[in-house]
Design a protein around this motif. Structure first.
Motif, mmCIF file in Angstrom:
data_model
loop_
_atom_site.group_PDB
_atom_site.id
_atom_site.type_symbol
_atom_site.label_atom_id
_atom_site.label_comp_id
_atom_site.label_asym_id
_atom_site.label_seq_id
_atom_site.Cartn_x
_atom_site.Cartn_y
_atom_site.Cartn_z
ATOM 1 N N SER A 1 -1.297 -6.676 6.296
ATOM 2 C CA SER A 1 -0.226 -6.744 5.301
ATOM 3 C C SER A 1 0.010 -8.161 4.772
ATOM 4 O O SER A 1 0.954 -8.381 4.020
ATOM 5 C CB SER A 1 1.066 -6.189 5.889
ATOM 6 N N GLN A 2 -0.840 -9.086 5.143
ATOM 7 C CA GLN A 2 -0.703 -10.470 4.670
ATOM 8 C C GLN A 2 -1.213 -10.586 3.227
ATOM 9 O O GLN A 2 -2.015 -9.771 2.772
ATOM 10 C CB GLN A 2 -1.478 -11.414 5.589
ATOM 11 N N PRO A 3 -0.769 -11.600 2.490
ATOM 12 C CA PRO A 3 -1.228 -11.779 1.103
ATOM 13 C C PRO A 3 -2.760 -11.783 1.009
ATOM 14 O O PRO A 3 -3.439 -12.397 1.830
ATOM 15 C CB PRO A 3 -0.659 -13.149 0.707
ATOM 16 N N GLY A 4 -3.258 -11.040 0.054
ATOM 17 C CA GLY A 4 -4.694 -10.931 -0.160
ATOM 18 C C GLY A 4 -5.380 -9.874 0.688
ATOM 19 O O GLY A 4 -6.563 -9.606 0.516
ATOM 20 N N TYR B 1 -1.217 -5.460 1.734
ATOM 21 C CA TYR B 1 -0.179 -6.394 1.292
ATOM 22 C C TYR B 1 0.877 -5.647 0.476
ATOM 23 O O TYR B 1 0.564 -4.868 -0.408
ATOM 24 C CB TYR B 1 -0.779 -7.531 0.456
ATOM 25 N N GLY B 2 2.118 -5.862 0.815
ATOM 26 C CA GLY B 2 3.229 -5.216 0.116
ATOM 27 C C GLY B 2 3.692 -3.926 0.743
ATOM 28 O O GLY B 2 4.698 -3.354 0.319
#
Length: 139
Positions: free
Chosen positions: A79-82, A86-87
């Motif tokens: 779920s981390q950016p990229g 994610y989101g």
């Protein structure tokens, strides 16, 4: 027509009792939630001294684990950016939790519910949830 398997209140009591025992053993009061196969709450316990925000976190961890059929800890990196998820924590009204402590409960290949634990560190929450799950799967 579908035949649905789900946890019942006695199953929930087994999960909660074992989780509570582990929480006592490690000295961390916890909030413990058990949901059915649809993510709806069956049973909940807030041990004396458990953190107030952990009430909703425990319920939502169980909801998330039931829905994704995986432990909530598996969403952390994803779920981390990229990353592909994610989101996700903003979906379903913000109920998707990416912190350890939520586990699905299986009966064969079917998810029949979930357990969510909150009030300690993520590692402690997962340890307590695993204790509840272990008691259920070995009964």
């Amino acid at each position: 027509m579908l035949t649905v398997q789900r946890l019942d209140i006695e199953d929930a009591h087994v999960l909660i009792a074992a989780a509570r025992a582990k929480a006592h053993a490690i000295g961390v009061p916890m909030c413990i939630a058990v949901t059915d196969e649809s993510g709806n709450l069956i049973a909940f316990e807030r041990m004396n001294g458990a953190k107030i925000p952990s009430v909703n976190l425990a319920i939502d961890k169980s909801f998330t684990a039931t829905g994704i059929r995986k432990g909530t800890h598996e969403l952390g990196n994803a779920s981390q950016p990229g990353k592909p998820a994610y989101g996700i924590s903003a979906t379903v009204g913000g109920r998707m939790i990416t912190i350890a402590g939520g586990l699905p409960v299986f009966c064969g290949d079917n998810v029949v519910g979930g357990i969510g634990v909150s009030s300690g560190t993520p590692a402690q929450d997962l340890e307590v949830a695993e204790a509840g799950l272990h008691a259920f799967t070995n009964d």
